[in-house]
Design a protein around this motif. Sequence first.
Motif, mmCIF file in Angstrom:
data_model
loop_
_atom_site.group_PDB
_atom_site.id
_atom_site.type_symbol
_atom_site.label_atom_id
_atom_site.label_comp_id
_atom_site.label_asym_id
_atom_site.label_seq_id
_atom_site.Cartn_x
_atom_site.Cartn_y
_atom_site.Cartn_z
ATOM 1 N N GLY A 251 0.788 -1.227 0.000
ATOM 2 C CA GLY A 251 0.000 0.000 0.000
ATOM 3 C C GLY A 251 0.818 1.273 0.000
ATOM 4 O O GLY A 251 0.277 2.352 -0.221
ATOM 5 N N SER A 252 2.120 1.179 0.236
ATOM 6 C CA SER A 252 2.969 2.373 0.220
ATOM 7 C C SER A 252 3.180 2.844 -1.218
ATOM 8 O O SER A 252 3.125 2.049 -2.159
ATOM 9 C CB SER A 252 4.313 2.083 0.885
ATOM 10 O OG SER A 252 4.999 1.061 0.193
ATOM 11 N N SER A 253 3.410 4.147 -1.377
ATOM 12 C CA SER A 253 3.586 4.703 -2.714
ATOM 13 C C SER A 253 5.023 5.158 -2.925
ATOM 14 O O SER A 253 5.749 5.429 -1.972
ATOM 15 C CB SER A 253 2.628 5.876 -2.930
ATOM 16 O OG SER A 253 2.932 6.931 -2.034
ATOM 17 N N ALA A 254 5.391 5.257 -4.184
ATOM 18 C CA ALA A 254 6.733 5.710 -4.543
ATOM 19 C C ALA A 254 6.649 6.508 -5.831
ATOM 20 O O ALA A 254 5.825 6.226 -6.704
ATOM 21 C CB ALA A 254 7.672 4.521 -4.718
ATOM 22 N N LEU A 255 7.491 7.521 -5.931
ATOM 23 C CA LEU A 255 7.594 8.323 -7.147
ATOM 24 C C LEU A 255 8.786 7.798 -7.938
ATOM 25 O O LEU A 255 9.912 7.825 -7.449
ATOM 26 C CB LEU A 255 7.778 9.799 -6.799
ATOM 27 C CG LEU A 255 7.563 10.802 -7.935
ATOM 28 C CD1 LEU A 255 6.124 10.756 -8.425
ATOM 29 C CD2 LEU A 255 7.912 12.211 -7.469
ATOM 30 N N VAL A 256 8.536 7.323 -9.140
ATOM 31 C CA VAL A 256 9.589 6.677 -9.923
ATOM 32 C C VAL A 256 9.773 7.390 -11.254
ATOM 33 O O VAL A 256 8.876 8.067 -11.751
ATOM 34 C CB VAL A 256 9.265 5.180 -10.163
ATOM 35 C CG1 VAL A 256 9.216 4.430 -8.844
ATOM 36 C CG2 VAL A 256 7.945 5.019 -10.918
ATOM 37 N N GLN A 257 10.957 7.220 -11.809
ATOM 38 C CA GLN A 257 11.268 7.755 -13.126
ATOM 39 C C GLN A 257 10.680 6.822 -14.186
ATOM 40 O O GLN A 257 10.875 5.604 -14.116
ATOM 41 C CB GLN A 257 12.781 7.872 -13.310
ATOM 42 C CG GLN A 257 13.478 8.791 -12.314
ATOM 43 C CD GLN A 257 13.029 10.236 -12.459
ATOM 44 O OE1 GLN A 257 12.857 10.747 -13.571
ATOM 45 N NE2 GLN A 257 12.835 10.899 -11.323
ATOM 46 N N VAL A 258 9.981 7.388 -15.157
ATOM 47 C CA VAL A 258 9.372 6.572 -16.212
ATOM 48 C C VAL A 258 9.701 7.144 -17.588
ATOM 49 O O VAL A 258 9.970 8.338 -17.731
ATOM 50 C CB VAL A 258 7.837 6.476 -16.039
ATOM 51 C CG1 VAL A 258 7.484 5.703 -14.772
ATOM 52 C CG2 VAL A 258 7.194 7.852 -16.013
ATOM 53 N N ARG A 259 9.668 6.299 -18.579
ATOM 54 C CA ARG A 259 9.891 6.682 -19.971
ATOM 55 C C ARG A 259 8.884 5.926 -20.843
ATOM 56 O O ARG A 259 8.375 4.881 -20.452
ATOM 57 C CB ARG A 259 11.318 6.324 -20.421
ATOM 58 C CG ARG A 259 12.421 6.900 -19.547
ATOM 59 C CD ARG A 259 12.531 8.408 -19.682
ATOM 60 N NE ARG A 259 13.651 8.937 -18.904
ATOM 61 C CZ ARG A 259 13.561 9.396 -17.666
ATOM 62 N NH1 ARG A 259 12.385 9.381 -17.042
ATOM 63 N NH2 ARG A 259 14.612 9.868 -17.031
ATOM 64 N N LYS A 260 8.610 6.459 -22.048
ATOM 65 C CA LYS A 260 7.663 5.799 -22.942
ATOM 66 C C LYS A 260 8.235 5.703 -24.349
ATOM 67 O O LYS A 260 9.163 6.420 -24.715
ATOM 68 C CB LYS A 260 6.339 6.564 -22.981
ATOM 69 C CG LYS A 260 6.418 7.897 -23.721
ATOM 70 C CD LYS A 260 5.067 8.514 -23.895
ATOM 71 C CE LYS A 260 5.135 9.787 -24.753
ATOM 72 N NZ LYS A 260 5.510 9.515 -26.138
ATOM 73 N N GLN A 261 7.653 4.797 -25.110
ATOM 74 C CA GLN A 261 8.031 4.657 -26.508
ATOM 75 C C GLN A 261 7.398 5.787 -27.316
ATOM 76 O O GLN A 261 6.396 6.374 -26.914
ATOM 77 C CB GLN A 261 7.555 3.308 -27.054
ATOM 78 C CG GLN A 261 8.059 2.101 -26.291
ATOM 79 C CD GLN A 261 9.542 1.847 -26.525
ATOM 80 O OE1 GLN A 261 10.135 2.415 -27.439
ATOM 81 N NE2 GLN A 261 10.132 1.008 -25.703
#
Length: 199
Positions: free
Chosen positions: A150-160
């Motif tokens: 249930g804990s949240s995290a802010l992560v780095q994301v990339r897309k095609q």
Amino acid sequence: MTEFFDIVLAPPTVVFTVLLVLVVCYWVLAIVGLDLLETDTDLLGALGLRGIPSSVMISLFVAFTWFLCLAGYASLDELPWDGGPLDLLVVPGALAGGWLATRLLINPLRYVLPEPKVPSRDDFIGRMCVIRTGTVTAHFGQAEVHSEDGSSALVQVRKQDGDELVAGGTALIFEYDAEGEFFWVMPYDAALDPHRKGL
């Protein structure tokens, strides 16, 4: 019974008695649902005690050591002569015996008590995330993802290229790039997510 308490509360056995009381208190708190932290398993691994939760290993070690120390001093009291130098061997003998007994008991317990799972970035793969930056490109983007607890995290994301993702939109994490330390994501309908309650 008086002799028992005399030995239990006499030094150095009293040290192990206090530790045993702390272990009992730990398990009482664990039973009533208090979330307790595990001890660093690297130190236990260096001592050859690895494979089951650290709390179980420490509890077994303290219990065995306390019993061996108690039995050792009780046996010396039964001798018709003063224990002398033998008194000095009880504590190291109890520590060594407690370590050995714990280590021997670990093998069968490994099949009953699974080792705690170590959190990993791979745990986020297959989970839905919510975009938190204005947009996501092949070089920039952040998203909020919830883990199983249930804990949240802010992560780095990339897309095609070709996939449009904007703030507030939902995406599916499908791969982790260890070299760039970011996750690859793709558009995803929140209604399809089995973990949507965690968001």
